[in-house]
Design an enzyme around this catalytic site. Structure first.
Site, PDB file in Angstrom:
ATOM      1  N   GLU A   1      -2.782   5.226  -7.310  1.00 10.59           N
ATOM      2  CA  GLU A   1      -2.947   4.215  -8.361  1.00 10.59           C
ATOM      3  C   GLU A   1      -4.418   3.841  -8.507  1.00 10.59           C
ATOM      4  O   GLU A   1      -4.880   3.518  -9.604  1.00 10.59           O
ATOM      5  CB  GLU A   1      -2.062   2.998  -8.039  1.00 10.59           C
ATOM      6  CG  GLU A   1      -0.591   3.338  -8.279  1.00 10.59           C
ATOM      7  CD  GLU A   1       0.399   2.611  -7.390  1.00 10.59           C
ATOM      8  OE1 GLU A   1       0.040   1.598  -6.774  1.00 10.59           O
ATOM      9  OE2 GLU A   1       1.549   3.087  -7.307  1.00 10.59           O
TER      10      GLU A   1
ATOM     11  N   SER B   1       8.998   7.004  -2.827  1.00 14.25           N
ATOM     12  CA  SER B   1      10.435   6.705  -2.891  1.00 14.25           C
ATOM     13  C   SER B   1      11.151   6.914  -1.565  1.00 14.25           C
ATOM     14  O   SER B   1      12.322   7.304  -1.534  1.00 14.25           O
ATOM     15  CB  SER B   1      11.114   7.515  -4.004  1.00 14.25           C
ATOM     16  OG  SER B   1      10.551   7.170  -5.258  1.00 14.25           O
TER      17      SER B   1
ATOM     18  N   GLY C   1       6.586   1.840  -0.541  1.00 11.42           N
ATOM     19  CA  GLY C   1       6.307   0.861  -1.590  1.00 11.42           C
ATOM     20  C   GLY C   1       7.503  -0.051  -1.816  1.00 11.42           C
ATOM     21  O   GLY C   1       7.708  -1.031  -1.101  1.00 11.42           O
ATOM     22  N   GLY C   2       8.309   0.288  -2.796  1.00 12.94           N
ATOM     23  CA  GLY C   2       9.417  -0.574  -3.208  1.00 12.94           C
ATOM     24  C   GLY C   2      10.307  -1.049  -2.066  1.00 12.94           C
ATOM     25  O   GLY C   2      10.656  -2.239  -1.983  1.00 12.94           O
TER      26      GLY C   2
ATOM     27  N   HIS D   1      -5.403   5.538  -2.729  1.00 14.19           N
ATOM     28  CA  HIS D   1      -4.038   5.543  -3.271  1.00 14.19           C
ATOM     29  C   HIS D   1      -4.091   6.112  -4.693  1.00 14.19           C
ATOM     30  O   HIS D   1      -5.054   5.876  -5.420  1.00 14.19           O
ATOM     31  CB  HIS D   1      -3.456   4.121  -3.270  1.00 14.19           C
ATOM     32  CG  HIS D   1      -1.983   4.130  -3.544  1.00 14.19           C
ATOM     33  ND1 HIS D   1      -1.476   4.271  -4.820  1.00 14.19           N
ATOM     34  CD2 HIS D   1      -0.914   4.074  -2.719  1.00 14.19           C
ATOM     35  CE1 HIS D   1      -0.149   4.292  -4.752  1.00 14.19           C
ATOM     36  NE2 HIS D   1       0.211   4.176  -3.488  1.00 14.19           N
TER      37      HIS D   1
ATOM     38  N   GLU E   1       1.332  11.541  -0.565  1.00 14.57           N
ATOM     39  CA  GLU E   1       2.142  10.833  -1.557  1.00 14.57           C
ATOM     40  C   GLU E   1       2.129  11.615  -2.865  1.00 14.57           C
ATOM     41  O   GLU E   1       1.195  11.461  -3.671  1.00 14.57           O
ATOM     42  CB  GLU E   1       1.576   9.426  -1.800  1.00 14.57           C
ATOM     43  CG  GLU E   1       1.605   8.529  -0.591  1.00 14.57           C
ATOM     44  CD  GLU E   1       1.709   7.059  -0.988  1.00 14.57           C
ATOM     45  OE1 GLU E   1       2.540   6.362  -0.407  1.00 14.57           O
ATOM     46  OE2 GLU E   1       0.985   6.616  -1.899  1.00 14.57           O
TER      47      GLU E   1
ATOM     48  N   GLY F   1       7.446   5.476  -6.905  1.00 18.47           N
ATOM     49  CA  GLY F   1       8.079   4.475  -7.765  1.00 18.47           C
ATOM     50  C   GLY F   1       9.057   5.080  -8.761  1.00 18.47           C
ATOM     51  O   GLY F   1       9.515   4.400  -9.679  1.00 18.47           O
TER      52      GLY F   1
ATOM     53  N   ASN G   1       3.489  -0.852   1.730  1.00 17.78           N
ATOM     54  CA  ASN G   1       2.427  -1.148   0.768  1.00 17.78           C
ATOM     55  C   ASN G   1       3.029  -2.059  -0.292  1.00 17.78           C
ATOM     56  O   ASN G   1       3.814  -1.606  -1.125  1.00 17.78           O
ATOM     57  CB  ASN G   1       1.922   0.173   0.150  1.00 17.78           C
ATOM     58  CG  ASN G   1       0.896  -0.070  -0.946  1.00 17.78           C
ATOM     59  OD1 ASN G   1       0.437  -1.198  -1.149  1.00 17.78           O
ATOM     60  ND2 ASN G   1       0.537   0.990  -1.654  1.00 17.78           N
ATOM     61  N   TRP G   2       2.652  -3.324  -0.224  1.00 12.11           N
ATOM     62  CA  TRP G   2       3.245  -4.289  -1.160  1.00 12.11           C
ATOM     63  C   TRP G   2       2.697  -4.147  -2.580  1.00 12.11           C
ATOM     64  O   TRP G   2       3.223  -4.726  -3.510  1.00 12.11           O
ATOM     65  CB  TRP G   2       2.986  -5.726  -0.666  1.00 12.11           C
ATOM     66  CG  TRP G   2       3.773  -6.119   0.540  1.00 12.11           C
ATOM     67  CD1 TRP G   2       4.619  -5.337   1.271  1.00 12.11           C
ATOM     68  CD2 TRP G   2       3.783  -7.417   1.167  1.00 12.11           C
ATOM     69  NE1 TRP G   2       5.156  -6.074   2.315  1.00 12.11           N
ATOM     70  CE2 TRP G   2       4.661  -7.341   2.268  1.00 12.11           C
ATOM     71  CE3 TRP G   2       3.137  -8.617   0.911  1.00 12.11           C
ATOM     72  CZ2 TRP G   2       4.912  -8.433   3.108  1.00 12.11           C
ATOM     73  CZ3 TRP G   2       3.371  -9.708   1.741  1.00 12.11           C
ATOM     74  CH2 TRP G   2       4.260  -9.611   2.830  1.00 12.11           C
ATOM     75  N   LYS G   3       1.597  -3.409  -2.712  1.00  8.19           N
ATOM     76  CA  LYS G   3       0.937  -3.291  -4.026  1.00  8.19           C
ATOM     77  C   LYS G   3       0.678  -4.697  -4.580  1.00  8.19           C
ATOM     78  O   LYS G   3       0.422  -5.615  -3.798  1.00  8.19           O
ATOM     79  CB  LYS G   3       1.760  -2.407  -4.970  1.00  8.19           C
ATOM     80  CG  LYS G   3       2.109  -1.059  -4.302  1.00  8.19           C
ATOM     81  CD  LYS G   3       2.662  -0.027  -5.231  1.00  8.19           C
ATOM     82  CE  LYS G   3       2.943   1.256  -4.451  1.00  8.19           C
ATOM     83  NZ  LYS G   3       3.366   2.371  -5.293  1.00  8.19           N
TER      84      LYS G   3
HETATM   85  P1  13P Z   1       7.407   3.807  -3.582  1.00  7.93           P
HETATM   86  O1  13P Z   1       7.958   3.803  -2.187  1.00  7.93           O
HETATM   87  O2  13P Z   1       7.731   2.580  -4.373  1.00  7.93           O
HETATM   88  O3  13P Z   1       7.712   5.084  -4.312  1.00  7.93           O
HETATM   89  O4  13P Z   1       5.798   3.765  -3.431  1.00  7.93           O
HETATM   90  C1  13P Z   1       5.180   4.643  -2.578  1.00  7.93           C
HETATM   91  C2  13P Z   1       3.751   4.268  -2.471  1.00  7.93           C
HETATM   92  O5  13P Z   1       2.992   4.405  -3.410  1.00  7.93           O
HETATM   93  C3  13P Z   1       3.293   3.692  -1.205  1.00  7.93           C
HETATM   94  O6  13P Z   1       1.915   3.613  -1.151  1.00  7.93           O
END
Ligand code: 13P
Length: 247
Positions: A96, A209, A230-231, A94, A165, A171, A9-11
């Site tokens: 967010e 993470s 994510g990251g 998600h 999640e 993050g 997920n590149w956000k």
């Molecule tokens: P991180 O891997 O950066 O913690 O993010 C997870 C995430 O929200 C994937 O959708």
């Protein structure tokens, strides 16, 4: 055994230039991955990424999808539009989006339903905040979030993907331990089994993470069928290591 799914997920990250170099590096290393691999890119880059991924094992995902079919919904993107760009999966709910855009369980359920109606697999995110975990409410929260999706989607629920999640792990560098994640995944699996005879085909992803150092231990848990990353999905080497851990 069902194939694991590793989804990045590149956000809200990327640019034409960095997307191209990132995807080229991933494609050079991914080979014939034995798991399913997808990347959820910002919508404006779907066309670019569709072209770069054409003919490869990597599939395209959207980070969101409208709850409606078409019409006066300024800023929204319909599932039919996403399909035109080869989108195979759409993340819905998600944390967010729940947090910053006020998405309710019902909205998330409606989005999952729209996705399925367009032939897109929704990746339904559920997860508790730190306060909810500390109050002992983890199971109650994730079950409530998933119940809304089950209720709205009936027998089609066997076509979804679920991502657990924990909000406190996103993050932050704080990962749920493999045992903590497995405990919640087992709860979700039982809830899905009660709702559908085909629940065992549903992939349950862990997100929060996940990185090259912890992926193998998480992915070896019996009810963890993949990751939503994510990251670490923004670094080709890290993402490729996680893909290799899922093999
Ligand atoms: P991180 O891997 O950066 O913690 O993010 C997870 C995430 O929200 C994937 O959708």
């Amino acid at each position: 055994m069902k194939k694991k799914l590793i989804a990045g997920n590149w956000k809200m990250n990327g640019s034409l230039a960095t997307n191209e170099s990132l995807l080229r590096a991933m494609l050079a290393g991914v080979g014939q991955a034995t798991c399913r691999v997808a990347v959820a890119v910002p919508s404006v880059y779907l066309a670019q990424c569709q072209a770069l991924l054409a003919g490869s094992v990597m599939e395209l995902a959207a980070q969101d999808i409208a709850a409606h079919e078409a019409g006066a919904y300024t800023g929204e993107i319909a599932g039919s539009m996403l399909r035109e760009f080869g989108v195979r999966y759409a993340i819905v709910g998600h944390s967010e989006r729940r947090q910053y855009h006020g998405e309710s369980d019902e909205t998330v359920a409606a989005k999952a339903q729209r996705a399925l109606g367009c032939g897109i697999t929704p990746i339904v995110c559920v997860g508790e905040t730190l306060a909810e975990r500390e109050a002992g409410k983890t199971v109650e929260v994730v079950k409530r979030q998933l119940a809304a999706v089950i209720h709205a989607n009936g027998h089609c629920v066997s076509e979804i993907v679920v991502a657990y999640e924990p909000v406190w792990a996103i993050g932050t560098g704080k990962t749920a331990s493999p045992e903590q994640a497995q405990q919640v995944h087992a709860v979700l699996r039982a809830q899905l089994r009660a709702a559908s005879a085909n629940a065992d085909r549903i992939a349950l992803l862990y997100g929060g993470s996940m990185n090259p150092g912890n992926a193998k231990a998480l992915l070896s848990q019996p009810d963890i069928d993949g990751g939503l990353i994510g990251g670490a999905a923004l670094k080709a080497a890290d993402f490729l290591t996680i893909i290799a851990a899922a093999a």
